[in-house]
Motif scaffolding. Structure first.
Motif, short mmCIF file in Angstrom:
data_model
loop_
_atom_site.label_atom_id
_atom_site.label_comp_id
_atom_site.label_asym_id
_atom_site.label_seq_id
_atom_site.Cartn_x
_atom_site.Cartn_y
_atom_site.Cartn_z
N LEU A 1 26.19 51.09 33.27
CA LEU A 1 25.61 52.52 33.02
C LEU A 1 25.37 53.10 34.47
CD1 LEU A 1 24.48 53.97 30.76
CD2 LEU A 1 22.35 53.10 31.21
N VAL A 15 24.05 39.58 30.46
CA VAL A 15 24.62 40.87 29.64
C VAL A 15 23.95 41.97 29.93
CG1 VAL A 15 25.12 41.65 27.20
CG2 VAL A 15 25.23 39.29 27.99
N THR A 16 22.46 42.04 30.32
CA THR A 16 21.70 43.09 30.50
C THR A 16 22.05 43.65 31.79
OG1 THR A 16 19.92 42.09 29.32
CG2 THR A 16 19.12 43.70 30.73
N PHE A 57 25.45 45.58 31.64
CA PHE A 57 25.10 46.69 30.94
C PHE A 57 24.45 47.76 31.85
CE2 PHE A 57 22.31 49.33 28.48
CZ PHE A 57 23.25 50.28 28.00
N GLY A 67 29.16 50.80 27.85
CA GLY A 67 28.08 49.55 28.07
C GLY A 67 27.76 48.84 26.90
N LEU A 68 27.64 49.50 25.66
CA LEU A 68 27.28 48.85 24.50
C LEU A 68 28.52 48.05 24.08
CD1 LEU A 68 25.06 51.78 23.05
CD2 LEU A 68 24.39 49.56 23.97
N LEU A 105 30.72 46.60 25.78
CA LEU A 105 30.70 45.51 26.87
C LEU A 105 29.89 44.49 26.38
CD1 LEU A 105 32.56 44.78 29.16
CD2 LEU A 105 30.77 45.71 30.70
N ILE A 106 28.52 44.67 26.00
CA ILE A 106 27.71 44.09 25.34
C ILE A 106 28.31 43.41 24.22
CG2 ILE A 106 25.42 43.46 23.98
CD1 ILE A 106 24.34 45.75 25.96
#
Length: 134
Positions: free
Chosen positions: A104, A96-97, A100, A67-68, A70-71
């Motif tokens: 997750l 983006v949030t 993420f 996830g990080l 991907l950000i």
């Protein structure tokens, strides 16, 4: 999962949601490898909940790292976010949030299910990880 995503990006599959199911395959392999390693380290004496927890933690950490990543990828390549928005996969404005959190949540939930299934195999005292078979 990062290596698969980068490969998919090079091939042009990154914006195709139907190919993301292979992340689940990668996650399943990683969870099973972690549980098998834990069982080997414990000399084949692994409490069920310890193995189950190992699988869940492995999936959670892998999902968090992915996830990080991907950000960072979305910041570097904003065109990727626009491609996903154009497809309107989620029915709302993708941020983006939200992406993420979706990665997750999907990873952790999949990890719980994968760990539950894997522990049905690894809980057997007769099971020996492949490296120890003679």
């Amino acid at each position: 999962m990062i290596a698969y995503f980068l490969l998919a990006s090079l091939i042009g599959w990154a914006d195709r949601i139907e190919y993301s199911f292979l992340n689940g395959v990668v996650l399943a392999i990683g969870v099973c490898m972690a549980i098998a390693h834990y069982k080997r380290v414990r000399h084949d004496r692994m409490p069920y909940l310890h193995g189950f927890g190992t699988g869940i933690i492995t999936a959670a950490v892998a999902s968090l790292v992915f996830g990080l990543f991907l950000i960072a990828y979305m910041v570097i390549n904003p065109n990727f976010v626009e491609q996903l928005r154009a497809q309107d996969l989620f029915g709302f404005d993708l941020s983006v949030t939200i992406a993420f959190l979706a990665v997750l949540l999907q990873g952790v939930m999949s990890g719980v299910i994968i760990s539950l299934i894997a522990m049905q195999y690894f809980k057997s005292p007769d099971h020996k990880p492949l490296e120890q078979l003679d």
